[in-house]
Scaffold this motif. Sequence first.
Motif, mmCIF file in Angstrom:
data_model
loop_
_atom_site.group_PDB
_atom_site.id
_atom_site.type_symbol
_atom_site.label_atom_id
_atom_site.label_comp_id
_atom_site.label_asym_id
_atom_site.label_seq_id
_atom_site.Cartn_x
_atom_site.Cartn_y
_atom_site.Cartn_z
ATOM 1 N N ASN A 37 14.122 11.117 -1.107
ATOM 2 C CA ASN A 37 13.906 11.650 0.235
ATOM 3 C C ASN A 37 12.764 10.895 0.912
ATOM 4 O OD1 ASN A 37 15.942 13.687 0.134
ATOM 5 N ND2 ASN A 37 14.646 14.802 -1.284
ATOM 6 N N LEU A 38 11.618 11.551 1.033
ATOM 7 C CA LEU A 38 10.500 10.969 1.765
ATOM 8 C C LEU A 38 10.009 9.657 1.144
ATOM 9 C CD1 LEU A 38 8.661 11.372 4.229
ATOM 10 C CD2 LEU A 38 7.092 12.639 2.739
ATOM 11 N N ASN A 89 0.833 -1.210 0.000
ATOM 12 C CA ASN A 89 0.000 0.000 0.000
ATOM 13 C C ASN A 89 0.870 1.263 0.000
ATOM 14 O OD1 ASN A 89 -2.289 -1.569 0.018
ATOM 15 N ND2 ASN A 89 -2.619 -1.388 2.219
ATOM 16 N N ILE A 90 1.952 1.206 0.745
ATOM 17 C CA ILE A 90 2.883 2.338 0.775
ATOM 18 C C ILE A 90 3.504 2.529 -0.601
ATOM 19 C CG2 ILE A 90 5.109 3.136 1.693
ATOM 20 C CD1 ILE A 90 4.251 1.816 4.375
ATOM 21 N N ASP A 91 3.905 1.434 -1.221
ATOM 22 C CA ASP A 91 4.506 1.512 -2.548
ATOM 23 C C ASP A 91 3.550 2.179 -3.543
ATOM 24 O OD1 ASP A 91 6.690 0.797 -4.434
ATOM 25 O OD2 ASP A 91 5.118 -0.458 -5.311
ATOM 26 N N SER A 92 2.281 1.824 -3.475
ATOM 27 C CA SER A 92 1.277 2.445 -4.353
ATOM 28 C C SER A 92 1.107 3.930 -4.046
ATOM 29 C CB SER A 92 -0.073 1.747 -4.198
ATOM 30 O OG SER A 92 0.010 0.420 -4.629
ATOM 31 N N MET A 93 1.113 4.271 -2.767
ATOM 32 C CA MET A 93 0.895 5.651 -2.344
ATOM 33 C C MET A 93 2.015 6.573 -2.830
ATOM 34 S SD MET A 93 0.956 7.275 1.475
ATOM 35 C CE MET A 93 2.673 6.846 1.569
ATOM 36 N N ILE A 94 3.258 6.141 -2.718
ATOM 37 C CA ILE A 94 4.377 7.047 -3.026
ATOM 38 C C ILE A 94 4.499 7.343 -4.519
ATOM 39 C CG2 ILE A 94 5.684 6.430 -0.957
ATOM 40 C CD1 ILE A 94 7.547 4.790 -2.811
ATOM 41 N N LYS A 95 3.816 6.582 -5.327
ATOM 42 C CA LYS A 95 3.856 6.852 -6.777
ATOM 43 C C LYS A 95 3.230 8.208 -7.103
ATOM 44 C CE LYS A 95 4.253 2.101 -8.040
ATOM 45 N NZ LYS A 95 3.645 0.849 -8.241
ATOM 46 N N LYS A 96 2.427 8.729 -6.181
ATOM 47 C CA LYS A 96 1.792 10.047 -6.373
ATOM 48 C C LYS A 96 2.675 11.189 -5.862
ATOM 49 C CE LYS A 96 -1.728 8.771 -3.985
ATOM 50 N NZ LYS A 96 -2.980 8.759 -3.240
ATOM 51 N N PHE A 97 3.754 10.872 -5.168
ATOM 52 C CA PHE A 97 4.623 11.909 -4.630
ATOM 53 C C PHE A 97 5.387 12.579 -5.776
ATOM 54 C CE2 PHE A 97 5.419 10.254 -0.007
ATOM 55 C CZ PHE A 97 4.051 10.156 0.195
ATOM 56 N N PRO A 98 5.784 13.833 -5.579
ATOM 57 C CA PRO A 98 6.570 14.515 -6.624
ATOM 58 C C PRO A 98 7.946 13.863 -6.798
ATOM 59 C CG PRO A 98 6.281 15.923 -4.683
ATOM 60 C CD PRO A 98 5.505 14.683 -4.428
ATOM 61 N N ASP A 99 8.484 14.026 -7.980
ATOM 62 C CA ASP A 99 9.791 13.438 -8.301
ATOM 63 C C ASP A 99 10.887 13.894 -7.347
ATOM 64 O OD1 ASP A 99 8.815 11.940 -10.375
ATOM 65 O OD2 ASP A 99 9.365 13.392 -11.928
ATOM 66 N N ARG A 100 10.798 15.121 -6.872
ATOM 67 C CA ARG A 100 11.843 15.640 -5.987
ATOM 68 C C ARG A 100 11.926 14.858 -4.673
ATOM 69 N NH1 ARG A 100 9.709 19.233 -2.075
ATOM 70 N NH2 ARG A 100 7.554 19.815 -2.523
ATOM 71 N N LYS A 125 4.244 13.713 7.524
ATOM 72 C CA LYS A 125 5.003 14.578 6.621
ATOM 73 C C LYS A 125 4.300 14.685 5.261
ATOM 74 C CE LYS A 125 8.922 15.796 8.633
ATOM 75 N NZ LYS A 125 9.265 17.210 8.797
ATOM 76 N N ALA A 126 3.844 13.534 4.750
ATOM 77 C CA ALA A 126 3.175 13.516 3.441
ATOM 78 C C ALA A 126 1.880 14.323 3.481
ATOM 79 C CB ALA A 126 2.888 12.079 3.023
ATOM 80 N N LYS A 127 1.158 14.241 4.572
ATOM 81 C CA LYS A 127 -0.079 15.008 4.707
ATOM 82 C C LYS A 127 0.236 16.506 4.785
ATOM 83 C CE LYS A 127 -3.967 15.700 7.776
ATOM 84 N NZ LYS A 127 -4.343 15.595 9.164
ATOM 85 N N ARG A 128 1.230 16.874 5.570
ATOM 86 C CA ARG A 128 1.595 18.297 5.704
ATOM 87 C C ARG A 128 2.057 18.893 4.379
ATOM 88 N NH1 ARG A 128 4.576 19.891 11.197
ATOM 89 N NH2 ARG A 128 3.028 19.120 12.661
ATOM 90 N N ARG A 129 2.662 18.057 3.545
ATOM 91 C CA ARG A 129 3.156 18.538 2.251
ATOM 92 C C ARG A 129 2.105 18.380 1.145
ATOM 93 N NH1 ARG A 129 9.257 15.908 2.820
ATOM 94 N NH2 ARG A 129 9.767 17.100 4.696
ATOM 95 N N ASN A 130 0.910 17.965 1.542
ATOM 96 C CA ASN A 130 -0.220 17.793 0.616
ATOM 97 C C ASN A 130 0.025 16.736 -0.464
ATOM 98 O OD1 ASN A 130 -1.938 19.757 1.858
ATOM 99 N ND2 ASN A 130 -0.626 21.331 0.941
ATOM 100 N N GLU A 158 8.090 5.055 12.464
ATOM 101 C CA GLU A 158 8.747 5.887 11.458
ATOM 102 C C GLU A 158 7.815 6.121 10.264
ATOM 103 O OE1 GLU A 158 12.763 5.662 8.680
ATOM 104 O OE2 GLU A 158 12.607 4.368 10.449
ATOM 105 N N VAL A 159 7.126 5.065 9.836
ATOM 106 C CA VAL A 159 6.177 5.182 8.728
ATOM 107 C C VAL A 159 5.072 6.184 9.067
ATOM 108 C CG1 VAL A 159 4.372 3.935 7.447
ATOM 109 C CG2 VAL A 159 6.622 2.900 7.743
ATOM 110 N N VAL A 160 4.549 6.096 10.286
ATOM 111 C CA VAL A 160 3.470 7.010 10.690
ATOM 112 C C VAL A 160 3.964 8.459 10.638
ATOM 113 C CG1 VAL A 160 1.975 7.705 12.616
ATOM 114 C CG2 VAL A 160 2.204 5.292 12.016
ATOM 115 N N THR A 161 5.182 8.696 11.070
ATOM 116 C CA THR A 161 5.746 10.043 10.993
ATOM 117 C C THR A 161 5.848 10.482 9.530
ATOM 118 O OG1 THR A 161 6.950 9.734 13.047
ATOM 119 C CG2 THR A 161 7.742 11.484 11.581
#
Length: 160
Positions: free
Chosen positions: A78-79, A63-74, A126-131, A119-122
Amino acid sequence: MTDVGMYPEWSRRLQKVGCMMTDVELIDELDIDKIINILKLHIMRFKFENFIIWQKAMDFGENIDSMIKKFPDREKFNLSSQILRAGDSIALNISESSIGQSNPEFRKFLGYSIRSLAEVVTCFHKAKRRNYIDNTEFEKLYDDSYELMNMLIAFKRGIK
């Protein structure tokens, strides 16, 4: 046709894994490969594969792997990388803890899994704060994390 019941050691093994003798009562010339394949369908080879917490941790990591695919390339190094490694570490430490370890060692590695989950919860925060994730997705992930944490803690407490 050979009656498998004539071979009590195989009968016991098949019944132990919940395979009824009617599933394999008559096998042409007692094909051991067929029996082994039936056993493989009913049991896993490694102890940790039977743990519900390991199975849930594996799903959680996917589920995490699927979620991070939406994160920006930058965030790729990092996160995204951090949360993926921590998420995978949960299942990895569960499996490592179960193989040939003493009970104190088993508990220690389960503790590592719990820390990785924190660590994942933190990282979710971070992901929520960064939208990168919305509140609905955050709540779902947070609830899944909390459930997994409680399972890990209960499992760890059960090991004396």
